[in-house]
Design an enzyme around this catalytic site. Structure first.
Site, mmCIF file in Angstrom:
data_model
loop_
_atom_site.group_PDB
_atom_site.id
_atom_site.type_symbol
_atom_site.label_atom_id
_atom_site.label_comp_id
_atom_site.label_asym_id
_atom_site.label_seq_id
_atom_site.Cartn_x
_atom_site.Cartn_y
_atom_site.Cartn_z
ATOM 1 C CE1 TYR A 23 51.584 -18.723 -20.514
ATOM 2 C CE2 TYR A 23 50.205 -20.295 -20.703
ATOM 3 C CZ TYR A 23 50.405 -19.380 -21.011
ATOM 4 O OH TYR A 23 49.129 -18.962 -22.298
ATOM 5 N NE ARG B 51 39.670 -37.202 -35.056
ATOM 6 C CZ ARG B 51 38.994 -38.363 -34.879
ATOM 7 N NH1 ARG B 51 39.630 -38.664 -34.215
ATOM 8 N NH2 ARG B 51 38.773 -38.891 -35.447
ATOM 9 C CE LYS C 285 53.796 -18.116 -25.858
ATOM 10 N NZ LYS C 285 53.449 -19.045 -24.723
HETATM 11 C C1 LIG Z 1 52.939 -19.267 -24.044
HETATM 12 C C2 LIG Z 1 53.129 -20.297 -22.762
HETATM 13 C C3 LIG Z 1 53.014 -21.661 -22.651
HETATM 14 C C4 LIG Z 1 50.542 -21.598 -23.854
HETATM 15 O O1 LIG Z 1 51.035 -21.442 -25.566
HETATM 16 P P1 LIG Z 1 50.065 -21.603 -26.346
HETATM 17 O O2 LIG Z 1 51.031 -21.930 -27.273
HETATM 18 O O3 LIG Z 1 50.104 -19.441 -25.694
HETATM 19 O O4 LIG Z 1 48.555 -22.829 -25.775
HETATM 20 C C5 LIG Z 1 53.125 -22.444 -21.814
HETATM 21 N N1 LIG Z 1 53.676 -22.437 -21.511
HETATM 22 C C6 LIG Z 1 54.586 -21.099 -21.902
HETATM 23 C C7 LIG Z 1 55.900 -20.773 -21.203
HETATM 24 C C8 LIG Z 1 54.341 -20.038 -22.332
HETATM 25 O O5 LIG Z 1 55.179 -19.192 -22.311
#
Ligand SMILES: *Cc1c(COP(=O)(O)O)cnc(C)c1O
Length: 379
Positions: A102, A51, A198
């Site tokens: 977001y 961890r 992403k």
């Molecule tokens: C998708 C997204 C998040 C959250 O990320 P996760 O990996 O889905 O938890 C935060 N900020 C932006 C701009 C995003 O597009």
């Protein structure tokens, strides 16, 4: 080769995404960092327990670090990374954040207000005067830019400088731009976060997040939030993300070029009321974005003629572009954002966000064009 050696040699970002985060060069040594599957380790090293640290995480962290220019921690998701940042704020702190950033971040902030943990000033981050007016008394300025899904651009250099002059911590959600297009820490921000899910991972097969900081005390507190909060990445997910990261520069180059082409054609499409993409010279955010970003990214949004129903019909009528949430993968995705009840009321109900992937741009155009035309037909 250690990260510092790469930085010393001033390799370009396109080279670093390929070269950084690999094991030492030694006879029969692995070229790729193996997936380290141990919950505990022999004593004497920097990790100690599963961890606290893991060599597969460290490889991905050093790769992100080489682009963001700050010590990096990976988390189990983008939201886990963002929550770790909020968790270090003292009770009663004032946060200034985007009114339509977001959705997940807005939900968390609203809940922290309701539970009495934080006071939040929601602003239009592209309106510099409004943000500056909210700064006095603010402990954390949370800047998402470009914003998801309206593609507004905050004046990062100016806002960061003003906030730092008032002793306010500045965090930037750099998910849309990626560190290839803007480096918040080099502009003076304290924290840069990513939904690694992403672009950095890039294949819609993993959820991960990251926090990079330029301040070692902040880094230590956020590392403690991960160690003891426990929102750690799985080693396999870290390995997958690093595999995807190797092509980040290539993917972004293709997707970004296609995004500009599609945005330009959509400007005159009969089913489109408005195109939002900072790469268009006619976009209200173009000049600002151009002044400090080295590209405009590969997300655009359109307001579809005919309201929510037409926007839904367009999304349901595509054959190549997938109707799904998320963004930043090799495959193009689109969705009407207000199909989620948590989307901000300041986002139009007919706004469709398009994440442009790496497919052939003419194939994408044919599909988007036919889907938009279908959305306008009588039912
Ligand atoms: C998708 C997204 C998040 C959250 O990320 P996760 O990996 O889905 O938890 C935060 N900020 C932006 C701009 C995003 O597009």
């Amino acid at each position: 080769m250690a990260l510092e050696e790469f930085d010393d040699m001033k390799y370009s970002a396109e080279t670093k995404v390929v070269a950084v985060g690999r094991p030492p060069r030694e006879p029969d040594g692995d070229l790729n960092m193996p997936i380290s599957l141990s919950s505990t380790f022999h004593p004497g090293g920097p990790n100690g327990y599963g961890r606290y640290g893991n060599e597969t995480w460290s490889a991905l962290e050093s790769a992100i670090e080489s682009l963001e220019h700050g010590k990096t921690l990976i988390f189990s998701s983008g939201m886990a990374a963002i929550n770790a940042v909020f968790s270090i704020l003292p009770i009663g702190s004032v946060v200034t954040a985007s009114r339509n950033g977001y959705t997940g971040v807005m939900v968390v902030l609203e809940n922290l207000v309701k539970s009495g943990h934080l006071d939040v000033r929601f602003v239009d981050v592209s309106n510099t005067d409004e943000v500056l007016a909210a700064l006095p008394g603010t402990s954390l300025l949370w800047l998402e830019s470009p914003t998801n899904p309206a593609l507004e651009v905050a004046d990062l250099p100016r806002l960061i400088a003003a906030a730092k002059a008032q002793g306010c911590v500045v965090a930037v959600d750099n998910t849309f731009a990626t560190p290839l297009l803007q480096q918040p820490l080099l502009m003076g921000a304290d924290i840069s976060v990513h939904s690694v899910t992403k672009y950095l991972a890039g294949h819609s097969d993993v959820l991960l997040g990251s926090v990079s900081t330029s301040d070692s005390a902040l880094h230590k507190r956020i590392e403690d939030a991960r160690k003891f909060g426990g929102s750690i990445a799985g080693p396999f997910e870290a390995w997958l993300a690093l595999r995807g990261f190797r092509t980040l520069a290539l993917r972004m180059e293709r997707s970004q070029a296609s995004a500009l082409e599609l945005a330009t054609r959509l400007l005159t499409h009969p089913a489109v009321e408005r195109v939002r993409y900072p790469g268009l010279p006619s976009d209200p955010h173009h000049e600002r974005a151009k002044s400090f970003m080295s590209g405009f990214g590969a997300i655009l949004s359109i307001d579809v003629k005919g309201g929510a129903r037409a926007a839904d019909r367009a999304c349901e009528s595509s054959q190549l572009v997938t109707y799904a949430t998320s963004l930043g993968g090799v495959e193009s995705l689109w969705e009407r954002r207000h199909r989620w009840s948590i989307e901000s009321p300041t986002i139009p109900v007919n706004l469709v966000r398009i994440s442009v992937g790496i497919e052939n741009v003419e194939d994408l155009w044919r599909d988007i064009d036919q889907a938009l035309r279908t959305s306008q037909l009588p039912e």
